[in-house]
Design a protein around this motif. Structure first.
Motif, PDB file in Angstrom:
ATOM      1  N   GLY A  11     -48.672  68.900-100.357  1.00 41.80           N
ATOM      2  CA  GLY A  11     -47.778  68.292 -99.387  1.00 41.80           C
ATOM      3  C   GLY A  11     -46.310  68.514 -99.674  1.00 41.80           C
ATOM      4  N   ASP A  12     -45.503  68.236 -98.683  1.00 43.68           N
ATOM      5  CA  ASP A  12     -44.056  68.380 -98.736  1.00 43.68           C
ATOM      6  C   ASP A  12     -43.448  67.398 -99.742  1.00 43.68           C
ATOM      7  N   LEU A  13     -42.678  67.911-100.679  1.00 37.89           N
ATOM      8  CA  LEU A  13     -42.027  67.076-101.691  1.00 37.89           C
ATOM      9  C   LEU A  13     -40.514  67.010-101.505  1.00 37.89           C
ATOM     10  N   SER A  14     -40.013  67.424-100.332  1.00 38.60           N
ATOM     11  CA  SER A  14     -38.567  67.423-100.106  1.00 38.60           C
ATOM     12  C   SER A  14     -37.981  66.016-100.176  1.00 38.60           C
ATOM     13  N   ALA A  15     -38.743  65.002 -99.806  1.00 36.36           N
ATOM     14  CA  ALA A  15     -38.236  63.630 -99.895  1.00 36.36           C
ATOM     15  C   ALA A  15     -37.908  63.257-101.330  1.00 36.36           C
ATOM     16  N   LEU A  16     -38.653  63.812-102.264  1.00 34.12           N
ATOM     17  CA  LEU A  16     -38.441  63.522-103.673  1.00 34.12           C
ATOM     18  C   LEU A  16     -37.321  64.375-104.264  1.00 34.12           C
ATOM     19  N   VAL A  24     -32.916  51.877-104.860  1.00 37.60           N
ATOM     20  CA  VAL A  24     -33.339  51.423-106.187  1.00 37.60           C
ATOM     21  C   VAL A  24     -33.849  50.005-106.011  1.00 37.60           C
ATOM     22  N   ILE A  25     -35.155  49.832-106.064  1.00 34.84           N
ATOM     23  CA  ILE A  25     -35.774  48.519-105.897  1.00 34.84           C
ATOM     24  C   ILE A  25     -35.875  47.874-107.276  1.00 34.84           C
ATOM     25  N   GLY A  26     -35.233  46.728-107.410  1.00 32.34           N
ATOM     26  CA  GLY A  26     -35.140  46.085-108.708  1.00 32.34           C
ATOM     27  C   GLY A  26     -33.831  46.427-109.393  1.00 32.34           C
ATOM     28  N   ALA A  27     -32.841  46.836-108.591  1.00 35.60           N
ATOM     29  CA  ALA A  27     -31.510  47.122-109.132  1.00 35.60           C
ATOM     30  C   ALA A  27     -30.986  45.859-109.810  1.00 35.60           C
ATOM     31  N   SER A  28     -30.108  46.047-110.769  1.00 33.34           N
ATOM     32  CA  SER A  28     -29.615  44.903-111.540  1.00 33.34           C
ATOM     33  C   SER A  28     -28.160  45.118-111.915  1.00 33.34           C
ATOM     34  N   ARG A  29     -27.451  44.017-112.121  1.00 31.88           N
ATOM     35  CA  ARG A  29     -26.085  44.073-112.633  1.00 31.88           C
ATOM     36  C   ARG A  29     -26.076  43.941-114.159  1.00 31.88           C
ATOM     37  N   HIS A  30     -27.209  43.546-114.741  1.00 33.50           N
ATOM     38  CA  HIS A  30     -27.305  43.421-116.191  1.00 33.50           C
ATOM     39  C   HIS A  30     -27.356  44.829-116.779  1.00 33.50           C
ATOM     40  N   PRO A  31     -26.362  45.240-117.562  1.00 36.40           N
ATOM     41  CA  PRO A  31     -26.236  46.640-117.969  1.00 36.40           C
ATOM     42  C   PRO A  31     -27.401  47.202-118.777  1.00 36.40           C
ATOM     43  N   HIS A  32     -28.196  46.358-119.397  1.00 37.38           N
ATOM     44  CA  HIS A  32     -29.296  46.849-120.228  1.00 37.38           C
ATOM     45  C   HIS A  32     -30.638  46.875-119.516  1.00 37.38           C
ATOM     46  N   LYS A  33     -30.694  46.444-118.276  1.00 35.28           N
ATOM     47  CA  LYS A  33     -31.949  46.470-117.518  1.00 35.28           C
ATOM     48  C   LYS A  33     -32.144  47.854-116.894  1.00 35.28           C
ATOM     49  N   LEU A  34     -33.385  48.233-116.737  1.00 35.15           N
ATOM     50  CA  LEU A  34     -33.725  49.535-116.187  1.00 35.15           C
ATOM     51  C   LEU A  34     -33.086  49.745-114.810  1.00 35.15           C
ATOM     52  N   VAL A  77     -36.594  58.227-100.568  1.00 33.05           N
ATOM     53  CA  VAL A  77     -37.315  57.945-101.814  1.00 33.05           C
ATOM     54  C   VAL A  77     -36.912  56.576-102.343  1.00 33.05           C
ATOM     55  N   ALA A  78     -37.900  55.842-102.838  1.00 34.54           N
ATOM     56  CA  ALA A  78     -37.673  54.530-103.451  1.00 34.54           C
ATOM     57  C   ALA A  78     -37.898  54.660-104.945  1.00 34.54           C
ATOM     58  N   MET A  79     -36.900  54.251-105.718  1.00 32.41           N
ATOM     59  CA  MET A  79     -37.010  54.219-107.175  1.00 32.41           C
ATOM     60  C   MET A  79     -37.378  52.786-107.535  1.00 32.41           C
ATOM     61  N   ILE A  80     -38.575  52.558-108.022  1.00 28.98           N
ATOM     62  CA  ILE A  80     -39.114  51.209-108.203  1.00 28.98           C
ATOM     63  C   ILE A  80     -39.023  50.804-109.671  1.00 28.98           C
ATOM     64  N   CYS A  81     -38.238  49.753-109.914  1.00 28.76           N
ATOM     65  CA  CYS A  81     -37.953  49.255-111.276  1.00 28.76           C
ATOM     66  C   CYS A  81     -38.284  47.775-111.357  1.00 28.76           C
ATOM     67  N   GLY A  98     -40.131  53.555 -94.199  1.00 27.26           N
ATOM     68  CA  GLY A  98     -39.919  54.964 -93.901  1.00 27.26           C
ATOM     69  C   GLY A  98     -39.727  55.867 -95.097  1.00 27.26           C
ATOM     70  N   ALA A  99     -39.770  55.321 -96.309  1.00 27.81           N
ATOM     71  CA  ALA A  99     -39.668  56.180 -97.493  1.00 27.81           C
ATOM     72  C   ALA A  99     -40.891  57.096 -97.537  1.00 27.81           C
TER      73      ALA A  99
END
Length: 174
Positions: A11-16, A24-34, A77-81, A98-99
């Motif tokens: 399949g098409d991987l252009s989305a990636l 970024v799902i699970g984004a954080s302001r805490h500098p040491h979190k993923l 693309v969704a980056m899941i953290c 729609g990702a």
């Protein structure tokens, strides 16, 4: 190999590898979190004009959901953290918004026993039902220097310049 597996591989991987927008799902302001480390790594993507959306329902300064982020620009693309138990829900929400691809950085899946294996089976079911492409879980990510995309927390990865050589490597993170 089944027809489903063949489709998933070819399949098409252009989305990636050439996304217009990333959440970024699970984004954080805490500098040491993923989620914070990954957001910093992706700043080069935003600098070249890509839509970068930080998603955390517990932070009023970020998008509350991936659907809200997708309303402001494309999310390919969704980056899941998020922890393993929350990953299936996050993946399903990303597909519904729609990702077309997702990366799950979290560990805690089949390598941890039956509970983790159940989370992993839930991910496989979502991939099967929606067609979303998935890298992970338990991955250190990837980079695509040609489009300023450093989707990894590996130190120094952002210094890799575009060129004529591609490298694909895998390792178990658990």
């Amino acid at each position: 190999m089944s027809d489903t597996a063949t489709t998933a591989i070819s399949g098409d991987l252009s989305a990636l590898f050439a996304p217009r927008g990333i959440a970024v799902i699970g984004a954080s302001r805490h500098p040491h979190k993923l989620g914070a480390t990954l957001a910093r790594s992706l700043s080069g993507f935003a600098a070249v004009g890509g839509h970068l959306a930080l998603v955390n329902g517990r932070d009023d300064g970020m998008y509350g959901s991936i659907a809200q982020a997708a309303a402001d620009g494309p999310i390919d693309v969704a980056m899941i953290c998020v922890p393993a138990p929350a990953c299936p829900g996050a993946l399903a929400e990303a597909a519904a918004a729609g990702a077309r691809a997702a990366v799950i950085y979290s560990g805690g899946f089949a390598e941890t026993g039956e509970a983790g294996a159940a989370h992993q089976r839930a991910l496989a079911d979502i991939v099967s039902r929606t067609g979303i492409r998935l890298l992970g879980p338990n991955t250190s990510g990837f980079l695509a220097p040609h489009c300023g995309l450093t989707a990894t927390f590996v130190p120094g990865a952002a210094q890799v310049r575009p060129g004529k050589v591609a490298v694909v490597a895998a390792r178990g993170g658990g």
